[in-house]
Design a protein around this motif. Structure first.
Motif, PDB file in Angstrom:
ATOM      1  N   ILE A 194       4.123  15.645  13.987  1.00  0.00           N
ATOM      2  CA  ILE A 194       4.262  14.316  13.384  1.00  0.00           C
ATOM      3  C   ILE A 194       2.962  13.524  13.516  1.00  0.00           C
ATOM      4  CG2 ILE A 194       5.456  12.104  13.568  1.00  0.00           C
ATOM      5  CD1 ILE A 194       7.968  13.613  14.352  1.00  0.00           C
ATOM      6  N   ALA A 195       2.339  13.570  14.696  1.00  0.00           N
ATOM      7  CA  ALA A 195       1.070  12.869  14.883  1.00  0.00           C
ATOM      8  C   ALA A 195      -0.009  13.435  13.974  1.00  0.00           C
ATOM      9  CB  ALA A 195       0.634  12.956  16.348  1.00  0.00           C
ATOM     10  N   GLY A 196       0.017  14.755  13.761  1.00  0.00           N
ATOM     11  CA  GLY A 196      -0.934  15.362  12.840  1.00  0.00           C
ATOM     12  C   GLY A 196      -0.731  14.882  11.413  1.00  0.00           C
ATOM     13  N   LEU A 197       0.533  14.758  10.995  1.00  0.00           N
ATOM     14  CA  LEU A 197       0.821  14.210   9.665  1.00  0.00           C
ATOM     15  C   LEU A 197       0.253  12.806   9.522  1.00  0.00           C
ATOM     16  CD1 LEU A 197       4.541  15.203   8.912  1.00  0.00           C
ATOM     17  CD2 LEU A 197       2.476  16.126   7.865  1.00  0.00           C
ATOM     18  N   ALA A 198       0.400  12.000  10.572  1.00  0.00           N
ATOM     19  CA  ALA A 198      -0.112  10.638  10.516  1.00  0.00           C
ATOM     20  C   ALA A 198      -1.637  10.619  10.443  1.00  0.00           C
ATOM     21  CB  ALA A 198       0.372   9.852  11.733  1.00  0.00           C
ATOM     22  N   GLU A 199      -2.299  11.508  11.183  1.00  0.00           N
ATOM     23  CA  GLU A 199      -3.760  11.549  11.121  1.00  0.00           C
ATOM     24  C   GLU A 199      -4.258  12.007   9.749  1.00  0.00           C
ATOM     25  OE1 GLU A 199      -6.152  13.191  14.051  1.00  0.00           O
ATOM     26  OE2 GLU A 199      -5.285  12.036  15.691  1.00  0.00           O
ATOM     27  N   LEU A 200      -3.471  12.836   9.076  1.00  0.00           N
ATOM     28  CA  LEU A 200      -3.833  13.264   7.727  1.00  0.00           C
ATOM     29  C   LEU A 200      -3.481  12.208   6.680  1.00  0.00           C
ATOM     30  CD1 LEU A 200      -2.646  16.997   7.738  1.00  0.00           C
ATOM     31  CD2 LEU A 200      -4.974  16.130   7.969  1.00  0.00           C
ATOM     32  N   ARG A 201      -2.793  11.158   7.125  1.00  0.00           N
ATOM     33  CA  ARG A 201      -2.342  10.088   6.221  1.00  0.00           C
ATOM     34  C   ARG A 201      -1.427  10.640   5.135  1.00  0.00           C
ATOM     35  NH1 ARG A 201      -7.383   9.873   7.490  1.00  0.00           N
ATOM     36  NH2 ARG A 201      -8.113  10.861   5.582  1.00  0.00           N
ATOM     37  N   ARG A 202      -0.583  11.585   5.538  1.00  0.00           N
ATOM     38  CA  ARG A 202       0.399  12.155   4.619  1.00  0.00           C
ATOM     39  C   ARG A 202       1.673  11.325   4.654  1.00  0.00           C
ATOM     40  NH1 ARG A 202      -0.059  15.965   0.769  1.00  0.00           N
ATOM     41  NH2 ARG A 202       2.088  16.543   1.263  1.00  0.00           N
ATOM     42  N   PRO A 203       2.408  11.237   3.534  1.00  0.00           N
ATOM     43  CA  PRO A 203       3.681  10.521   3.533  1.00  0.00           C
ATOM     44  C   PRO A 203       4.613  11.093   4.603  1.00  0.00           C
ATOM     45  CG  PRO A 203       3.020  11.036   1.297  1.00  0.00           C
ATOM     46  CD  PRO A 203       2.060  11.749   2.201  1.00  0.00           C
ATOM     47  N   PRO A 204       5.377  10.269   5.303  1.00  0.00           N
ATOM     48  CA  PRO A 204       5.544   8.816   5.100  1.00  0.00           C
ATOM     49  C   PRO A 204       4.533   7.961   5.841  1.00  0.00           C
ATOM     50  CG  PRO A 204       7.067   9.576   6.781  1.00  0.00           C
ATOM     51  CD  PRO A 204       6.313  10.794   6.323  1.00  0.00           C
ATOM     52  N   PHE A 205       3.405   8.553   6.284  1.00  0.00           N
ATOM     53  CA  PHE A 205       2.384   7.824   7.030  1.00  0.00           C
ATOM     54  C   PHE A 205       1.159   7.541   6.151  1.00  0.00           C
ATOM     55  CE2 PHE A 205       4.669  10.682   9.928  1.00  0.00           C
ATOM     56  CZ  PHE A 205       5.209   9.775  10.819  1.00  0.00           C
ATOM     57  N   ASP A 206       1.363   7.226   4.887  1.00  0.00           N
ATOM     58  CA  ASP A 206       0.248   7.062   3.956  1.00  0.00           C
ATOM     59  C   ASP A 206      -0.059   5.597   3.665  1.00  0.00           C
ATOM     60  OD1 ASP A 206       2.673   6.795   2.663  1.00  0.00           O
ATOM     61  OD2 ASP A 206       1.935   7.551   0.755  1.00  0.00           O
ATOM     62  N   MET A 207       0.103   4.724   4.663  1.00  0.00           N
ATOM     63  CA  MET A 207      -0.218   3.314   4.472  1.00  0.00           C
ATOM     64  C   MET A 207      -1.678   3.066   4.125  1.00  0.00           C
ATOM     65  SD  MET A 207       2.380   1.451   4.439  1.00  0.00           S
ATOM     66  CE  MET A 207       1.500  -0.099   4.467  1.00  0.00           C
ATOM     67  N   PRO A 208      -2.663   3.869   4.604  1.00  0.00           N
ATOM     68  CA  PRO A 208      -4.051   3.628   4.181  1.00  0.00           C
ATOM     69  C   PRO A 208      -4.260   3.816   2.677  1.00  0.00           C
ATOM     70  CG  PRO A 208      -4.018   4.927   6.189  1.00  0.00           C
ATOM     71  CD  PRO A 208      -2.590   4.858   5.704  1.00  0.00           C
ATOM     72  N   ILE A 209      -3.363   4.561   2.018  1.00  0.00           N
ATOM     73  CA  ILE A 209      -3.495   4.762   0.567  1.00  0.00           C
ATOM     74  C   ILE A 209      -2.541   3.818  -0.170  1.00  0.00           C
ATOM     75  CG2 ILE A 209      -3.239   6.411  -1.319  1.00  0.00           C
ATOM     76  CD1 ILE A 209      -3.993   8.597   0.687  1.00  0.00           C
ATOM     77  N   ARG A 286       6.322   0.839   6.791  1.00  0.00           N
ATOM     78  CA  ARG A 286       5.483  -0.345   6.825  1.00  0.00           C
ATOM     79  C   ARG A 286       4.438  -0.184   7.925  1.00  0.00           C
ATOM     80  NH1 ARG A 286      10.223  -3.536   7.403  1.00  0.00           N
ATOM     81  NH2 ARG A 286       9.319  -4.161   9.409  1.00  0.00           N
ATOM     82  N   GLU A 287       3.359  -0.952   7.848  1.00  0.00           N
ATOM     83  CA  GLU A 287       2.284  -0.820   8.836  1.00  0.00           C
ATOM     84  C   GLU A 287       2.781  -1.114  10.245  1.00  0.00           C
ATOM     85  OE1 GLU A 287      -1.447   0.228  10.086  1.00  0.00           O
ATOM     86  OE2 GLU A 287      -0.622   0.364   8.068  1.00  0.00           O
ATOM     87  N   ASP A 288       3.620  -2.141  10.415  1.00  0.00           N
ATOM     88  CA  ASP A 288       4.118  -2.445  11.755  1.00  0.00           C
ATOM     89  C   ASP A 288       5.064  -1.358  12.254  1.00  0.00           C
ATOM     90  OD1 ASP A 288       5.904  -3.348   9.699  1.00  0.00           O
ATOM     91  OD2 ASP A 288       7.066  -4.379  11.233  1.00  0.00           O
ATOM     92  N   GLN A 289       5.872  -0.784  11.355  1.00  0.00           N
ATOM     93  CA  GLN A 289       6.762   0.314  11.745  1.00  0.00           C
ATOM     94  C   GLN A 289       5.959   1.538  12.154  1.00  0.00           C
ATOM     95  OE1 GLN A 289       8.971   0.604   8.078  1.00  0.00           O
ATOM     96  NE2 GLN A 289      10.708  -0.568   8.889  1.00  0.00           N
ATOM     97  N   LEU A 290       4.881   1.790  11.419  1.00  0.00           N
ATOM     98  CA  LEU A 290       4.041   2.951  11.698  1.00  0.00           C
ATOM     99  C   LEU A 290       3.423   2.857  13.089  1.00  0.00           C
ATOM    100  CD1 LEU A 290       1.652   4.629   9.213  1.00  0.00           C
ATOM    101  CD2 LEU A 290       0.717   3.884  11.389  1.00  0.00           C
ATOM    102  N   GLN A 291       2.876   1.674  13.432  1.00  0.00           N
ATOM    103  CA  GLN A 291       2.262   1.497  14.747  1.00  0.00           C
ATOM    104  C   GLN A 291       3.308   1.532  15.857  1.00  0.00           C
ATOM    105  OE1 GLN A 291      -0.949   1.414  15.309  1.00  0.00           O
ATOM    106  NE2 GLN A 291      -1.601   1.378  13.171  1.00  0.00           N
ATOM    107  N   ARG A 292       4.440   0.902  15.625  1.00  0.00           N
ATOM    108  CA  ARG A 292       5.497   0.869  16.646  1.00  0.00           C
ATOM    109  C   ARG A 292       6.018   2.277  16.929  1.00  0.00           C
ATOM    110  NH1 ARG A 292       9.050  -1.925  14.089  1.00  0.00           N
ATOM    111  NH2 ARG A 292       8.024  -3.909  14.515  1.00  0.00           N
ATOM    112  N   PHE A 293       6.139   3.082  15.895  1.00  0.00           N
ATOM    113  CA  PHE A 293       6.645   4.444  16.072  1.00  0.00           C
ATOM    114  C   PHE A 293       5.720   5.255  16.979  1.00  0.00           C
ATOM    115  CE2 PHE A 293       7.018   8.885  14.439  1.00  0.00           C
ATOM    116  CZ  PHE A 293       8.315   9.110  14.851  1.00  0.00           C
ATOM    117  N   ALA A 294       4.415   5.063  16.825  1.00  0.00           N
ATOM    118  CA  ALA A 294       3.463   5.801  17.652  1.00  0.00           C
ATOM    119  C   ALA A 294       3.575   5.417  19.118  1.00  0.00           C
ATOM    120  CB  ALA A 294       2.033   5.568  17.145  1.00  0.00           C
TER     121      ALA A 294
END
Length: 317
Positions: A194-209, A286-294
């Motif tokens: 899951i952390a790897g998916l987020a580092e790749l900015r893949r959905p559902p962690f694609d907030m930078p895009i 959402r960005e806040d959800q993404l950070q809180r999840f980590a």
């Protein structure tokens, strides 16, 4: 001389394989998503099932005009796609495919992989800053924040495997892997993936895009071949993440009947399919959800896995 020739041949084979794999994963994503979402898209290029559509898309990107915004920092803007792609290609050289089938065997291979993978995000930051576009800059800042949040659980999960195996060498980890590690390291495997998916900015962690908010984030101003390099970097990242998860948690080349490299590729493509499946199945955070999840979920789970590994190692002597 024979040793140098053997190393050169192995490097050439591995680099060629890993340059091809991202393209295969890209094609698999297009076709799998098309069937999952009941929108088959173009099915004519190359004949059977439109197998050559990805090649056609690549030719289209090459033919497009290379546009650089007037307000952009031209040198940094041009360099950013390469900075995004090259780290994943470098990492591929130290990932073992089979017994003895590795480009370079480093004693601290795990540290090397984790360090180099973190460099790729610099390409997004460079692209966001150099584009002279507020949406691109916001995307670059989000990429940096996301890396800072998810790098910690990624490293902690990988450290658990290194502790269990007693080595930082990737081939060494595979050689010492046992089947009973599957349930023992399951928490770490999920956290790492899951952390790897987020580092790749893949959905559902694609907030930078976040196309609905930032157009395409750091890639908004990119066209033609440079945009294609960003896409290739994403698929190369999927291959690297799947291969590392295979090596660290799924036993790499271990498996019955089939040759070791075949088992490695089967596991890599199975995990790549999971990456695609997650993209289709889950909405963007959402960005806040993404950070809180980590910080409230993945980091405590990674620490729990480390503690469990320490207890088991002490119990086993």
């Amino acid at each position: 001389m024979a040793d140098l020739l053997d190393i050169a041949v192995r490097l050439a084979v591995i680099v060629a394989a890993f340059l091809l794999l991202p393209l295969v994963v890209g094609q698999m994503e297009h076709k799998a998503m098309a069937h999952m979402q009941s929108r088959l898209g173009p099915m004519y290029a190359g004949g059977f099932h439109g197998w050559a559509q990805l090649i056609a898309d690549g030719i289209k990107f090459i033919q497009k005009e290379d546009v650089i915004p007037a307000a952009a920092d031209r040198r940094v803007f041009a360099l950013a796609p390469a900075v995004t792609l090259v780290p994943y290609l470098v990492v591929m050289v130290v990932i073992p495919i089979g017994p003895g089938l590795i480009g370079v065997d480093l004693d601290a291979g795990l540290f090397f992989v984790l360090a180099v993978m973190g460099v790729g995000v610099l390409g997004s930051i460079m692209a966001g800053w150099a584009s002279g576009n507020k949406f691109s800059l916001l995307g670059g800042i989000r990429s940096a924040a996301q890396l800072m949040s998810y790098e910690l659980p990624l490293v902690l999960a990988a450290s658990s495997v290194a502790m269990a195996a007693g080595t930082l060498s990737l081939p060494g980890i595979v050689e010492r892997w046992e089947w009973w590690w599957l349930p023992w390291q399951a928490i770490g495997a999920v956290v790492f993936f899951i952390a790897g998916l987020a580092e790749l900015r893949r959905p559902p962690f694609d907030m930078p895009i976040a196309e609905s908010e930032l157009v395409m984030g750091p890639m908004t101003e990119y066209t033609g071949l440079r945009f294609a390099l960003f896409m290739l970097a994403e698929y190369a990242g999927i291959v690297v993440l799947s291969a590392l998860t295979t090596v660290l948690f799924l036993g790499g080349w271990h498996g019955p009947l089939l040759p070791g490299p075949v088992w490695t590729l089967i596991k890599v493509f199975a995990l790549a399919f999971v990456v695609i499946w997650v993209r289709v199945s889950f909405p963007r955070l959402r960005e806040d959800q993404l950070q809180r999840f980590a910080w409230t979920c993945l980091v405590p789970l990674a620490l729990l896995q480390l503690a469990l590994t320490g207890v088991v190692k002490i119990a086993l002597g």
